[in-house]
Scaffold this motif. Sequence first.
Motif, mmCIF file in Angstrom:
data_model
loop_
_atom_site.group_PDB
_atom_site.id
_atom_site.type_symbol
_atom_site.label_atom_id
_atom_site.label_comp_id
_atom_site.label_asym_id
_atom_site.label_seq_id
_atom_site.Cartn_x
_atom_site.Cartn_y
_atom_site.Cartn_z
ATOM 1 N N GLY A 45 -1.647 -0.830 -1.341
ATOM 2 C CA GLY A 45 -1.033 0.438 -0.975
ATOM 3 C C GLY A 45 -1.924 1.207 -0.022
ATOM 4 N N PRO A 46 -1.463 2.366 0.371
ATOM 5 C CA PRO A 46 -0.297 3.069 -0.160
ATOM 6 C C PRO A 46 1.008 2.700 0.546
ATOM 7 C CG PRO A 46 -1.450 4.505 1.369
ATOM 8 C CD PRO A 46 -2.234 3.218 1.302
ATOM 9 N N ALA A 47 2.059 2.647 -0.246
ATOM 10 C CA ALA A 47 3.410 2.562 0.301
ATOM 11 C C ALA A 47 3.877 3.992 0.526
ATOM 12 C CB ALA A 47 4.337 1.849 -0.676
ATOM 13 N N VAL A 48 4.486 4.238 1.684
ATOM 14 C CA VAL A 48 4.971 5.578 2.019
ATOM 15 C C VAL A 48 6.457 5.507 2.367
ATOM 16 C CG1 VAL A 48 2.719 6.403 2.801
ATOM 17 C CG2 VAL A 48 4.261 5.367 4.430
ATOM 18 N N PRO A 49 7.253 6.507 1.929
ATOM 19 C CA PRO A 49 8.696 6.466 2.184
ATOM 20 C C PRO A 49 9.102 6.987 3.555
ATOM 21 C CG PRO A 49 8.185 8.379 0.880
ATOM 22 C CD PRO A 49 6.891 7.614 1.062
ATOM 23 N N GLU A 50 8.162 7.564 4.300
ATOM 24 C CA GLU A 50 8.519 8.257 5.534
ATOM 25 C C GLU A 50 8.016 7.549 6.776
ATOM 26 O OE1 GLU A 50 6.676 11.952 4.577
ATOM 27 O OE2 GLU A 50 8.411 12.642 3.466
#
Length: 149
Positions: A45-50
């Motif tokens: 990660g990090p996984a980000v939604p944007e």
Amino acid sequence: SWLPKPTVRVGRTVTASAAHPWLAIEGDAVRVDLAGGRVLVTAVGPAVPEDGRFPVPPTTPCTFTLTFAAAAGVVPLSTTAFTIIDENGHLHHPRVTAVNGGPPPARLTPGQTVSLTVKDVLPTGNGRLRWTPAGARPIVAWDFDVEID
């Protein structure tokens, strides 16, 4: 052919302990030796939604996944043992759950494998996800970058 040859083996497992803390990068397998046991830990990660937003927001929700495997002895897993330092030097106390959303176990027992989700809203930029399973100093930290673009 003109590039220098790497001197550090790729895909290796490194060892961290209270006497020898380790700074890792995403995907590194780190063997963490504790007084009562040991475990192999990997952070992703990090996984980000944007991803791809413009203008780039100053902060974004971030999700890390930590996998604890090949436990030997007893390894404590306190949710308060995880902290994040962002590039501005701010300390974050992320929300830590089991991957299924429930509470993580308080400890790992021999042979047990557990994956945790670590979430927080972080500023764009770099930082460190830290694990302090015993004592006052982190034993292992993972360097990361929050990238939205």
